[in-house]
Enzyme design. Structure first.
Site, PDB file in Angstrom:
ATOM      1  N   SER A   1       0.784  -1.234   0.087  1.00  0.00           N
ATOM      2  CA  SER A   1      -0.054   0.083  -0.079  1.00  0.00           C
ATOM      3  C   SER A   1       0.757   1.341   0.079  1.00  0.00           C
ATOM      4  O   SER A   1       0.461   2.369   0.165  1.00  0.00           O
ATOM      5  CB  SER A   1      -0.992  -0.003   1.162  1.00  0.00           C
ATOM      6  OG  SER A   1      -0.364  -0.101   2.272  1.00  0.00           O
TER       7      SER A   1
ATOM      8  N   THR B   1      -1.819   3.354   4.016  1.00  0.00           N
ATOM      9  CA  THR B   1      -1.141   4.621   4.145  1.00  0.00           C
ATOM     10  C   THR B   1      -0.221   4.619   5.419  1.00  0.00           C
ATOM     11  O   THR B   1      -0.720   4.346   6.471  1.00  0.00           O
ATOM     12  CB  THR B   1      -1.850   5.909   4.203  1.00  0.00           C
ATOM     13  OG1 THR B   1      -2.774   5.838   3.009  1.00  0.00           O
ATOM     14  CG2 THR B   1      -0.890   6.943   4.222  1.00  0.00           C
TER      15      THR B   1
ATOM     16  N   THR C   1       1.638   6.953   0.089  1.00  0.00           N
ATOM     17  CA  THR C   1       0.608   5.999   0.042  1.00  0.00           C
ATOM     18  C   THR C   1       0.850   5.539  -1.400  1.00  0.00           C
ATOM     19  O   THR C   1       1.322   6.474  -2.227  1.00  0.00           O
ATOM     20  CB  THR C   1      -0.543   6.296   0.446  1.00  0.00           C
ATOM     21  OG1 THR C   1      -1.504   5.071   0.170  1.00  0.00           O
ATOM     22  CG2 THR C   1      -1.057   7.454  -0.354  1.00  0.00           C
TER      23      THR C   1
ATOM     24  N   ARG D   1      -7.330   8.959  -9.771  1.00  0.00           N
ATOM     25  CA  ARG D   1      -7.592   9.198  -8.635  1.00  0.00           C
ATOM     26  C   ARG D   1      -6.613   9.634  -7.778  1.00  0.00           C
ATOM     27  O   ARG D   1      -5.518   9.020  -7.538  1.00  0.00           O
ATOM     28  CB  ARG D   1      -8.254   7.817  -8.141  1.00  0.00           C
ATOM     29  CG  ARG D   1      -8.793   8.070  -6.716  1.00  0.00           C
ATOM     30  CD  ARG D   1      -8.138   7.608  -5.850  1.00  0.00           C
ATOM     31  NE  ARG D   1      -8.599   7.510  -4.395  1.00  0.00           N
ATOM     32  CZ  ARG D   1      -8.181   7.526  -3.075  1.00  0.00           C
ATOM     33  NH1 ARG D   1      -7.007   7.149  -3.028  1.00  0.00           N
ATOM     34  NH2 ARG D   1      -8.773   7.311  -1.968  1.00  0.00           N
TER      35      ARG D   1
ATOM     36  N   THR E   1      -5.452   7.588   7.865  1.00  0.00           N
ATOM     37  CA  THR E   1      -5.144   6.477   6.918  1.00  0.00           C
ATOM     38  C   THR E   1      -6.605   5.949   6.747  1.00  0.00           C
ATOM     39  O   THR E   1      -7.638   6.375   7.336  1.00  0.00           O
ATOM     40  CB  THR E   1      -4.585   5.414   7.852  1.00  0.00           C
ATOM     41  OG1 THR E   1      -4.282   4.175   6.690  1.00  0.00           O
ATOM     42  CG2 THR E   1      -5.006   4.752   9.008  1.00  0.00           C
ATOM     43  N   GLY E   2      -6.797   5.130   5.336  1.00  0.00           N
ATOM     44  CA  GLY E   2      -8.151   4.511   5.161  1.00  0.00           C
ATOM     45  C   GLY E   2      -8.571   5.373   4.101  1.00  0.00           C
ATOM     46  O   GLY E   2      -7.878   5.874   3.042  1.00  0.00           O
TER      47      GLY E   2
HETATM   48  N1  GLY Z   1      -5.615   7.355   2.649  1.00  0.00           N
HETATM   49  C1  GLY Z   1      -4.970   6.738   1.397  1.00  0.00           C
HETATM   50  C2  GLY Z   1      -5.896   6.873   0.165  1.00  0.00           C
HETATM   51  O1  GLY Z   1      -7.073   7.155   0.371  1.00  0.00           O
HETATM   52  O2  GLY Z   1      -5.488   7.239  -0.760  1.00  0.00           O
END
Ligand code: GLY
Length: 333
Positions: free
Chosen positions: A89, A191, A209, A219, A242-243
């Site tokens: 990730s 992340t 990340t 994106r 994170t997330g």
């Molecule tokens: N938190 C990482 C992302 O959504 O790209």
């Protein structure tokens, strides 16, 4: 009375008050006496990071403990994860977007409120290094895509194929399912966000990340967006997320956590409030995504909170690592 409350409520004369080098204290005057609001001493330096990343926090702490700069510590700590191809990730080995491209986002912010970030950058493993260089050596705060990659090459970084065989195989398997559903937090990491306080008590932060696995091409998530994925205010504290980045961006999450600390909440309370802002939104789909925050305040208190379980914070302090399982909101499902 809990030690923190006891200390917060303590009224002392300033004379004879021993203030340790790591102790943040603040004196408020009234007509008769000096009221000193103090907090527990935190042993510095202190490094915290999202997820279980002991090698990264150890690297950062070692640099700080040897008198290195907090930005070197954060950069090199994040680089440990960016170079680890088993971490799918972050950096090299990160899961690609739906078209098979690994694209990286990263940012860094220092004690003076300066920041740098890269978004949607391909072919360069150490996105955090490029983000730092954007902050330090350019007049900008953010470089995107080909511009970020070209800048990285111009400062001597080499292009690499970031898509490892393992991530390629998983992506191909995902393609077979023919269902467009980006995946996040399918493992116990995501992340890497890292916050550090140096021996002088100054705070900085970083995060890096590869973003949401199998995202749409182009994106960008929260991680390179200052205020969303990361925010540092050296007077108050810092937070990192994170997330599911989309949800963090919609609530300007890390800035929110720091502002809540400014209003008097502890790092733990601030992380919890920021998560509740997400889950309490009308028609929130929170059962289907994860968000986690970690935070530290100027006194060295830390907090972590997430929507669901399987979130943890690594803390390196006093020469040792600790992985702390986060409390979480969604305990009933
Ligand atoms: N938190 C990482 C992302 O959504 O790209």
């Amino acid at each position: 009375m809990k030690r923190r409350n006891f200390l917060k409520n303590a009224t002392l004369t300033t004379a004879g008050l021993a203030v340790g080098s790591t102790l943040a204290s603040c004196a408020e005057s009234d007509s008769k006496e000096k009221k000193v609001i103090t907090t527990p001493q935190a042993s510095l330096p202190l490094v915290i990071a999202t997820w279980n990343v002991p090698n990264a926090t150890a690297k950062a702490w070692e640099i700080l403990n040897n008198g290195g700069s907090v930005l070197d510590a954060l950069e090199q700590g994040c680089m440990v994860e960016e170079a680890d191809i088993k971490n799918q990730s972050v950096g090299k080995g990160g899961r690609p977007d739906r078209d098979g491209n690994v694209t990286l986002d990263a940012c860094i912010m220092n004690k003076d409120g300066n920041c740098g970030s890269v978004v949607y950058m391909k072919n360069i493993t150490h996105a955090i290094t490029v983000a730092r260089k954007v902050m330090e050596d350019t007049p900008h705060v953010m470089l995107a895509g080909k511009g970020a990659e070209d800048y990285a090459v111009s400062i001597g970084m080499k292009r690499e194929n970031l898509l490892t065989e393992a991530s390629k195989k998983e992506w191909k398997e995902w393609l077979v399912e023919k269902e467009y559903k980006p995946i996040i937090n399918i493992e116990n990491h995501d992340t890497i966000g890292m916050l550090a306080i140096d021996k002088n008590g100054d705070i900085s932060g970083a995060c890096t990340t590869s973003g949401l696995a199998y995202k749409m091409g182009g994106r960008v998530g929260d991680s390179p967006i200052i205020g969303s994925g990361l925010f540092v205010d050296n007077q108050i504290g810092a937070a990192v997320a994170t997330g599911m980045g989309e949800e963090v961006v919609k609530t300007v999450g890390s800035f929110l956590v720091v502002e809540l600390m400014r209003k008097g909440k502890s790092p733990q309370e601030a992380c919890e409030e920021a998560i509740k802002r997400i889950v309490n939104k009308p028609n929130s789909d929170y059962k289907n995504f994860q968000v986690g925050y970690i935070a530290v305040n100027k006194q060295g208190e830390t907090g972590a909170y997430s929507i669901h379980e399987w979130f943890s914070m690594t803390k390196f302090q006093d020469g040792k690592n600790e992985n702390i399982q986060s409390d979480f909101f969604n305990k009933t499902v």
